[in-house]
Design a protein around this motif. Sequence first.
Motif, PDB file in Angstrom:
ATOM      1  N   SER A 192      -3.306  -3.842  -8.659  1.00  0.00           N
ATOM      2  CA  SER A 192      -2.278  -4.060  -7.782  1.00  0.00           C
ATOM      3  C   SER A 192      -1.363  -5.251  -8.307  1.00  0.00           C
ATOM      4  O   SER A 192      -1.702  -6.347  -8.149  1.00  0.00           O
ATOM      5  CB  SER A 192      -2.705  -4.391  -6.410  1.00  0.00           C
ATOM      6  OG  SER A 192      -3.605  -3.268  -5.850  1.00  0.00           O
ATOM      7  N   GLY A 204       0.637  -1.256   0.065  1.00  0.00           N
ATOM      8  CA  GLY A 204       0.095  -0.170  -0.032  1.00  0.00           C
ATOM      9  C   GLY A 204       0.859   1.299   0.211  1.00  0.00           C
ATOM     10  O   GLY A 204       1.527   1.479  -0.868  1.00  0.00           O
ATOM     11  N   GLU A 205       0.697   1.866   1.035  1.00  0.00           N
ATOM     12  CA  GLU A 205       1.500   3.234   1.091  1.00  0.00           C
ATOM     13  C   GLU A 205       1.953   3.423   2.569  1.00  0.00           C
ATOM     14  O   GLU A 205       1.422   2.902   3.572  1.00  0.00           O
ATOM     15  CB  GLU A 205       0.716   4.542   0.796  1.00  0.00           C
ATOM     16  CG  GLU A 205       0.305   4.443  -0.642  1.00  0.00           C
ATOM     17  CD  GLU A 205      -0.573   5.514  -1.169  1.00  0.00           C
ATOM     18  OE1 GLU A 205      -0.819   6.382  -0.177  1.00  0.00           O
ATOM     19  OE2 GLU A 205      -0.961   5.642  -2.090  1.00  0.00           O
ATOM     20  N   ALA A 218       0.042  -7.898  -5.957  1.00  0.00           N
ATOM     21  CA  ALA A 218      -0.706  -8.521  -5.045  1.00  0.00           C
ATOM     22  C   ALA A 218      -0.517 -10.108  -5.069  1.00  0.00           C
ATOM     23  O   ALA A 218      -0.132 -10.473  -6.106  1.00  0.00           O
ATOM     24  CB  ALA A 218      -2.270  -8.372  -5.520  1.00  0.00           C
ATOM     25  N   ALA A 230      -8.256  -7.015  -9.747  1.00  0.00           N
ATOM     26  CA  ALA A 230      -7.488  -6.709  -8.405  1.00  0.00           C
ATOM     27  C   ALA A 230      -6.124  -6.929  -8.926  1.00  0.00           C
ATOM     28  O   ALA A 230      -5.050  -5.981  -8.523  1.00  0.00           O
ATOM     29  CB  ALA A 230      -7.671  -7.855  -7.321  1.00  0.00           C
ATOM     30  N   TYR A 290      -8.967   3.630   8.005  1.00  0.00           N
ATOM     31  CA  TYR A 290      -7.929   2.697   8.405  1.00  0.00           C
ATOM     32  C   TYR A 290      -8.663   1.601   9.083  1.00  0.00           C
ATOM     33  O   TYR A 290      -9.310   2.186  10.189  1.00  0.00           O
ATOM     34  CB  TYR A 290      -6.794   3.318   8.736  1.00  0.00           C
ATOM     35  CG  TYR A 290      -6.028   4.105   7.704  1.00  0.00           C
ATOM     36  CD1 TYR A 290      -5.345   3.844   6.569  1.00  0.00           C
ATOM     37  CD2 TYR A 290      -6.191   5.529   8.140  1.00  0.00           C
ATOM     38  CE1 TYR A 290      -4.983   4.776   5.971  1.00  0.00           C
ATOM     39  CE2 TYR A 290      -5.486   6.628   7.106  1.00  0.00           C
ATOM     40  CZ  TYR A 290      -5.242   6.040   6.099  1.00  0.00           C
ATOM     41  OH  TYR A 290      -4.494   6.902   5.245  1.00  0.00           O
ATOM     42  N   ARG A 348      -2.847  -3.190   1.375  1.00  0.00           N
ATOM     43  CA  ARG A 348      -4.256  -3.416   0.679  1.00  0.00           C
ATOM     44  C   ARG A 348      -4.427  -4.862   0.628  1.00  0.00           C
ATOM     45  O   ARG A 348      -3.779  -5.721   0.470  1.00  0.00           O
ATOM     46  CB  ARG A 348      -4.027  -3.140  -0.843  1.00  0.00           C
ATOM     47  CG  ARG A 348      -4.014  -1.729  -1.011  1.00  0.00           C
ATOM     48  CD  ARG A 348      -4.050  -1.120  -2.355  1.00  0.00           C
ATOM     49  NE  ARG A 348      -3.932   0.142  -2.564  1.00  0.00           N
ATOM     50  CZ  ARG A 348      -2.779   1.152  -3.008  1.00  0.00           C
ATOM     51  NH1 ARG A 348      -1.597  -0.015  -3.110  1.00  0.00           N
ATOM     52  NH2 ARG A 348      -2.938   2.271  -3.190  1.00  0.00           N
ATOM     53  N   GLU A 349      -5.529  -5.143   1.449  1.00  0.00           N
ATOM     54  CA  GLU A 349      -6.028  -6.658   1.712  1.00  0.00           C
ATOM     55  C   GLU A 349      -7.540  -6.683   1.149  1.00  0.00           C
ATOM     56  O   GLU A 349      -8.237  -5.802   1.059  1.00  0.00           O
ATOM     57  CB  GLU A 349      -6.029  -6.818   3.190  1.00  0.00           C
ATOM     58  CG  GLU A 349      -4.875  -6.895   3.707  1.00  0.00           C
ATOM     59  CD  GLU A 349      -4.705  -7.373   5.105  1.00  0.00           C
ATOM     60  OE1 GLU A 349      -4.533  -8.656   5.617  1.00  0.00           O
ATOM     61  OE2 GLU A 349      -4.928  -6.322   5.959  1.00  0.00           O
ATOM     62  N   GLY A 350      -7.752  -7.605   0.719  1.00  0.00           N
ATOM     63  CA  GLY A 350      -9.323  -7.963   0.072  1.00  0.00           C
ATOM     64  C   GLY A 350      -9.646  -9.308  -0.112  1.00  0.00           C
ATOM     65  O   GLY A 350      -8.923 -10.423  -0.015  1.00  0.00           O
ATOM     66  N   TYR A 355       0.199   1.173   5.796  1.00  0.00           N
ATOM     67  CA  TYR A 355      -0.889   0.318   5.564  1.00  0.00           C
ATOM     68  C   TYR A 355      -0.742  -0.718   4.241  1.00  0.00           C
ATOM     69  O   TYR A 355       0.202  -0.213   3.402  1.00  0.00           O
ATOM     70  CB  TYR A 355      -2.157   1.044   5.609  1.00  0.00           C
ATOM     71  CG  TYR A 355      -2.358   1.553   4.325  1.00  0.00           C
ATOM     72  CD1 TYR A 355      -3.406   0.876   3.334  1.00  0.00           C
ATOM     73  CD2 TYR A 355      -2.170   2.844   3.733  1.00  0.00           C
ATOM     74  CE1 TYR A 355      -3.562   1.486   2.190  1.00  0.00           C
ATOM     75  CE2 TYR A 355      -2.165   3.278   2.759  1.00  0.00           C
ATOM     76  CZ  TYR A 355      -3.144   2.666   1.615  1.00  0.00           C
ATOM     77  OH  TYR A 355      -3.512   3.288   0.690  1.00  0.00           O
ATOM     78  N   THR A 397       6.604  -2.089   1.087  1.00  0.00           N
ATOM     79  CA  THR A 397       5.801  -0.794   1.006  1.00  0.00           C
ATOM     80  C   THR A 397       6.613   0.293   1.548  1.00  0.00           C
ATOM     81  O   THR A 397       6.793   1.563   0.672  1.00  0.00           O
ATOM     82  CB  THR A 397       4.333  -0.794   1.711  1.00  0.00           C
ATOM     83  OG1 THR A 397       3.473  -1.822   1.144  1.00  0.00           O
ATOM     84  CG2 THR A 397       3.917   0.580   1.752  1.00  0.00           C
ATOM     85  N   GLU A 454     -12.799  -6.794   9.307  1.00  0.00           N
ATOM     86  CA  GLU A 454     -12.944  -5.631   9.451  1.00  0.00           C
ATOM     87  C   GLU A 454     -13.663  -4.906  10.670  1.00  0.00           C
ATOM     88  O   GLU A 454     -13.000  -3.906  11.111  1.00  0.00           O
ATOM     89  CB  GLU A 454     -13.662  -5.215   8.130  1.00  0.00           C
ATOM     90  CG  GLU A 454     -13.033  -5.256   7.046  1.00  0.00           C
ATOM     91  CD  GLU A 454     -13.498  -4.743   5.770  1.00  0.00           C
ATOM     92  OE1 GLU A 454     -14.881  -4.810   5.726  1.00  0.00           O
ATOM     93  OE2 GLU A 454     -13.105  -4.423   4.794  1.00  0.00           O
TER      94      GLU A 454
END
Length: 291
Positions: A103, A66-67, A106, A99, A168, A86-88, A84, A222, A123
């Motif tokens: 990304s 992420g960043e 990923a 996705a 976040y 990126r998760e999904g 942080y 990251t 979450e």
Amino acid sequence: MLSNLIQTQYIFQEWKKVIIMHAPQQAAKKRRYLPEIIITCIILLIPISAVTYCFIPRYYTYIAPGEIVSVRDIGVHGSVHFCYVREGLVSNLFEKWSAELASPDAEFEPTDASAEEDFISMEETGADDRDDTIYNALTSAADQAQTPVSDSELEQRWDTIIAEASNYYGDSLGLMLSIGLVEETQHQDFSKNGKYIIAGTGTIEADHTVGSVGAIRTKLLTAEQSDADFFFVPKDKDNFQYEGLSNEEEAEQVKQELDLKLQVVPVATIEEALYFLAGLNSSQQNLNDHA
């Protein structure tokens, strides 16, 4: 009567000739159209099959770099960054390809339909964990201050930061948030006016200890991609409570494997992190003098 019968037979024979004469033509037409029909059906079946294949339920979880985020982005006047990733969760190949397009770095893991409920629960739990670690960061930073902070001031600041950090979830921003709050309350700048990019991950507990988190490898990547100079991780080699490598061990391994330029800094408490940062400028100066 006989004449009518003969006439009827004659008409029947003529119609028979006509039917026999046209039958080959009709058969030829059927034979000519048959391949076209088959080809048309095949052409139609290809996109239908492809769409069906893409949307058949197949579940994957994924994680991607992420960043690093400045604590200023959540309303804290500090110079450090939390990290942080990126998760999904995707439920079919079309979503997976989308996705991957968004990304490219990923990493996907196959899972099942139950992961959807688990992800929603994660979450929700992550939001509660975030709020708790924000409060711990506030109290930890307040304990470093010379002037006592009232409970009402803590509560008000807590509400403000929670609102700013609503995008976040998870508690891994705790350590860096507490450092940023120390910068804010003590009017310090550990980055030395932007000379260093300081990032990190780890929870902060009520007793000032730094807790373990997930996705260390991805967070290090990251930070490296964001040109971070220093990256704080939990010093948990001796007390890691889960299976596999501790955060500290994984960070050391990833740094060596990928030859990362950033310096990994394991810390067990906020005090250790502050001690390192306080000596950062003098240590760098000593190195320059020695060189």
